[in-house]
Scaffold this motif. Sequence first.
Motif, PDB file in Angstrom:
ATOM      1  N   HIS A   7      -4.160  -9.668   2.348  1.00 52.65           N
ATOM      2  CA  HIS A   7      -3.591 -10.294   3.543  1.00 52.65           C
ATOM      3  C   HIS A   7      -3.446 -11.802   3.359  1.00 52.65           C
ATOM      4  CE1 HIS A   7      -3.401  -6.763   5.978  1.00 52.65           C
ATOM      5  NE2 HIS A   7      -4.703  -6.554   5.958  1.00 52.65           N
ATOM      6  N   GLU A  10      -0.427 -12.783   1.375  1.00 52.40           N
ATOM      7  CA  GLU A  10       0.809 -12.644   2.145  1.00 52.40           C
ATOM      8  C   GLU A  10       0.997 -13.754   3.175  1.00 52.40           C
ATOM      9  OE1 GLU A  10       0.949  -7.792   2.494  1.00 52.40           O
ATOM     10  OE2 GLU A  10      -0.106  -8.950   4.002  1.00 52.40           O
ATOM     11  N   LYS A  14       4.347 -14.700   5.512  1.00 52.82           N
ATOM     12  CA  LYS A  14       4.381 -14.145   6.861  1.00 52.82           C
ATOM     13  C   LYS A  14       4.444 -15.223   7.928  1.00 52.82           C
ATOM     14  CE  LYS A  14       2.033 -10.568   7.996  1.00 52.82           C
ATOM     15  NZ  LYS A  14       0.824  -9.791   8.261  1.00 52.82           N
ATOM     16  N   LEU A  17       7.985 -15.974   9.165  1.00 51.76           N
ATOM     17  CA  LEU A  17       8.792 -14.921   9.785  1.00 51.76           C
ATOM     18  C   LEU A  17       9.017 -15.183  11.279  1.00 51.76           C
ATOM     19  CD1 LEU A  17       7.139 -11.757   8.194  1.00 51.76           C
ATOM     20  CD2 LEU A  17       9.296 -12.842   7.523  1.00 51.76           C
ATOM     21  N   TYR A  22       8.086 -10.452  12.033  1.00 54.45           N
ATOM     22  CA  TYR A  22       6.634 -10.397  11.867  1.00 54.45           C
ATOM     23  C   TYR A  22       6.083  -9.095  12.446  1.00 54.45           C
ATOM     24  CZ  TYR A  22       1.725 -11.631  11.849  1.00 54.45           C
ATOM     25  OH  TYR A  22       0.373 -11.621  11.611  1.00 54.45           O
ATOM     26  N   VAL A  25       6.944  -6.185  10.226  1.00 58.76           N
ATOM     27  CA  VAL A  25       6.130  -6.170   9.006  1.00 58.76           C
ATOM     28  C   VAL A  25       4.711  -5.698   9.311  1.00 58.76           C
ATOM     29  CG1 VAL A  25       5.062  -7.669   7.256  1.00 58.76           C
ATOM     30  CG2 VAL A  25       7.493  -7.882   7.763  1.00 58.76           C
ATOM     31  N   GLN A  26       4.152  -6.076  10.455  1.00 59.40           N
ATOM     32  CA  GLN A  26       2.777  -5.693  10.799  1.00 59.40           C
ATOM     33  C   GLN A  26       2.586  -4.178  10.781  1.00 59.40           C
ATOM     34  OE1 GLN A  26       1.004  -8.506  10.210  1.00 59.40           O
ATOM     35  NE2 GLN A  26      -0.370  -7.620  11.689  1.00 59.40           N
ATOM     36  N   ARG A 125      -0.711 -14.022  16.085  1.00 59.32           N
ATOM     37  CA  ARG A 125      -0.429 -14.045  14.646  1.00 59.32           C
ATOM     38  C   ARG A 125      -1.455 -14.898  13.919  1.00 59.32           C
ATOM     39  NH1 ARG A 125       4.136 -17.896  13.104  1.00 59.32           N
ATOM     40  NH2 ARG A 125       2.391 -19.254  13.625  1.00 59.32           N
ATOM     41  N   GLU A 129      -4.030 -13.551  11.127  1.00 59.49           N
ATOM     42  CA  GLU A 129      -3.901 -14.025   9.746  1.00 59.49           C
ATOM     43  C   GLU A 129      -5.133 -14.807   9.297  1.00 59.49           C
ATOM     44  OE1 GLU A 129      -1.543 -13.096   7.703  1.00 59.49           O
ATOM     45  OE2 GLU A 129      -0.204 -12.185   9.168  1.00 59.49           O
TER      46      GLU A 129
END
Length: 152
Positions: A7, A10, A14, A17, A22, A25-26, A125, A129
């Motif tokens: 993660h 990435e 990410k 995005l 986003y 993609v999640q 987000r 993250e």
Amino acid sequence: MALALAHVLELPGKMRLSKEDYLTVQRIYYPGFTIGGASEPLGALLLLLLLFLTPANTLSFWLLAAAFAAMVAMHAVFWLLTQPVNNFWLKDAKLEGMGAGFFSHDPFGGHQMETAVKPDWTMLRDRWEWSHAVRAALGLLAFILLVTEVVL
């Protein structure tokens, strides 16, 4: 550590995005990372067993104890910071199998992210993250402590 590190790798991409991209993609993480994540509690339990089998007040014992503490902290970050965001994002998703059971689990009762004001997606987000970055650091610390114990 490997899943959290994936993660983190990435993260730079990410963060660029749009909201729609986003959120799209999640969804690729479920259920694959759920299956991989099942190994983390098993690793912590095996480390606890190893700790109990190690003579107390030795350097090995304290290295294993510190590694176990890092793994417990890694799990705490997941349950306190990451999982509430997962539950919020997936509350309307139709998941099956292990993913459905895991993501319906709310250990603290009553979806923490449900508030009178819907949280901003960038806050969610960032929380998701960066919580994985913290988890990766704690996992790396546990790994280094375990390697140190084996080498000594």
